[in-house]
Design an enzyme around this catalytic site. Structure first.
Site, PDB file in Angstrom:
ATOM      1  N   CYS A  17       0.872  -1.188   0.000  1.00  0.00           N
ATOM      2  CA  CYS A  17       0.000   0.000   0.000  1.00  0.00           C
ATOM      3  C   CYS A  17       0.905   1.233   0.000  1.00  0.00           C
ATOM      4  CB  CYS A  17      -0.966  -0.025   1.185  1.00  0.00           C
ATOM      5  SG  CYS A  17      -0.183  -0.007   2.815  1.00  0.00           S
ATOM      6  N   ASN A  52       2.331   1.411   4.345  1.00  0.00           N
ATOM      7  CA  ASN A  52       2.637   0.129   5.025  1.00  0.00           C
ATOM      8  C   ASN A  52       2.337   0.199   6.532  1.00  0.00           C
ATOM      9  OD1 ASN A  52       5.532  -2.062   5.537  1.00  0.00           O
ATOM     10  ND2 ASN A  52       3.424  -2.632   5.157  1.00  0.00           N
ATOM     11  N   CYS A  94      -1.433   0.833   7.392  1.00  0.00           N
ATOM     12  CA  CYS A  94      -2.880   0.576   7.540  1.00  0.00           C
ATOM     13  C   CYS A  94      -3.327  -0.685   6.790  1.00  0.00           C
ATOM     14  CB  CYS A  94      -3.700   1.773   7.051  1.00  0.00           C
ATOM     15  SG  CYS A  94      -3.482   3.260   8.052  1.00  0.00           S
ATOM     16  N   ARG A  95      -3.324  -0.642   5.451  1.00  0.00           N
ATOM     17  CA  ARG A  95      -3.928  -1.729   4.671  1.00  0.00           C
ATOM     18  C   ARG A  95      -3.027  -2.936   4.490  1.00  0.00           C
ATOM     19  NH1 ARG A  95      -5.246   2.120  -0.250  1.00  0.00           N
ATOM     20  NH2 ARG A  95      -3.335   2.998   0.640  1.00  0.00           N
ATOM     21  N   SER A  96      -1.795  -2.740   3.997  1.00  0.00           N
ATOM     22  CA  SER A  96      -0.968  -3.919   3.703  1.00  0.00           C
ATOM     23  C   SER A  96      -0.568  -4.708   4.958  1.00  0.00           C
ATOM     24  CB  SER A  96       0.253  -3.561   2.835  1.00  0.00           C
ATOM     25  OG  SER A  96       1.086  -2.623   3.458  1.00  0.00           O
ATOM     26  N   ASP A 135      -8.319   3.757   1.220  1.00  0.00           N
ATOM     27  CA  ASP A 135      -7.343   4.155   2.231  1.00  0.00           C
ATOM     28  C   ASP A 135      -8.089   4.611   3.486  1.00  0.00           C
ATOM     29  OD1 ASP A 135      -5.420   5.289   3.748  1.00  0.00           O
ATOM     30  OD2 ASP A 135      -4.602   6.569   2.171  1.00  0.00           O
TER      31      ASP A 135
HETATM   32  P1  4NP Z   1      -1.799   2.799   4.080  1.00  0.00           P
HETATM   33  O1  4NP Z   1      -2.477   4.140   4.645  1.00  0.00           O
HETATM   34  O2  4NP Z   1      -1.243   3.163   2.718  1.00  0.00           O
HETATM   35  O3  4NP Z   1      -2.917   1.855   4.005  1.00  0.00           O
HETATM   36  O4  4NP Z   1      -0.713   2.409   5.061  1.00  0.00           O
HETATM   37  C1  4NP Z   1      -1.826   5.368   4.749  1.00  0.00           C
HETATM   38  C2  4NP Z   1      -0.951   5.591   5.784  1.00  0.00           C
HETATM   39  C3  4NP Z   1      -0.355   6.839   5.920  1.00  0.00           C
HETATM   40  C4  4NP Z   1      -0.646   7.844   5.030  1.00  0.00           C
HETATM   41  C5  4NP Z   1      -1.525   7.619   3.991  1.00  0.00           C
HETATM   42  C6  4NP Z   1      -2.107   6.372   3.848  1.00  0.00           C
HETATM   43  N1  4NP Z   1      -0.055   9.122   5.206  1.00  0.00           N
HETATM   44  O5  4NP Z   1      -0.476  10.073   4.495  1.00  0.00           O
HETATM   45  O6  4NP Z   1       0.857   9.276   6.035  1.00  0.00           O
END
Ligand code: 4NP
Length: 154
Positions: free
Chosen positions: A7, A10, A12-14, A123
């Site tokens: 993602c 790294n 939240c989702r992955s 997201d």
């Molecule tokens: P992820 O979510 O891609 O599922 O880990 C996010 C985590 C952090 C951010 C964006 C999406 N950020 O903007 O810091």
């Protein structure tokens, strides 16, 4: 089978996708491995987001030991399947592919469940209520990955 979940951050989702698939692999006594990474370097070395940790824990999946790392082009050699959470992660990784073989390893994870629909895992970073839905989507997709034996087009 050696699978990488990818993602943006790294955190939240992955990490959820990694934890969910690892648990299913253990339950099925399979000799598969799973890792996860982010296309960005924003959260290097961090634990998963506390909302991902608590959502996973609610469903019996422990992701608290994971630490964020960044996707590197060599991952396209090391892994058999490289699964993007959304079209942005997908496009970013495709730019690093240097052969048809590498390109063929990169897929949107939700296409395992709904082939050809090109659905994104939303997201949840800015949406406290989005984590449960993300967990369910990934649980369904990971279940199908096991059923298909990791084959994307079967
Ligand atoms: P992820 O979510 O891609 O599922 O880990 C996010 C985590 C952090 C951010 C964006 C999406 N950020 O903007 O810091």
């Amino acid at each position: 089978m050696n699978i990488l979940m990818v993602c943006l951050g790294n955190i939240c989702r992955s990490p959820l996708a990694e934890g969910i698939l690892k648990k299913k692999i253990e339950e099925n006594n399979l000799d598969w491995s799973v890792d996860s990474a982010g296309t960005s370097s924003w959260h290097l070395g961090e634990r998963p987001d506390r909302r991902s940790i608590s959502t996973a824990s609610k469903y019996g999946v422990d992701i608290s030991g994971q630490r964020a790392r960044q996707f590197v082009p060599a991952d396209l050699d090391r892994f058999d399947l490289v699964l993007a959470m959304d079209s942005s992660n997908y496009g970013d990784m495709l730019q690093h592919a240097i052969s048809k073989e590498q390109e063929g390893k990169i897929h949107l994870i939700m296409n395992f469940l709904n082939p050809g629909r090109n659905e994104n895992v939303p997201d949840p970073y800015w949406d406290d209520n989005g984590f449960d839905k993300v967990f369910q989507m990934l649980d369904d997709a990971c279940g199908r990955i096991l059923e298909k034996g990791g084959g994307a087009n079967s």
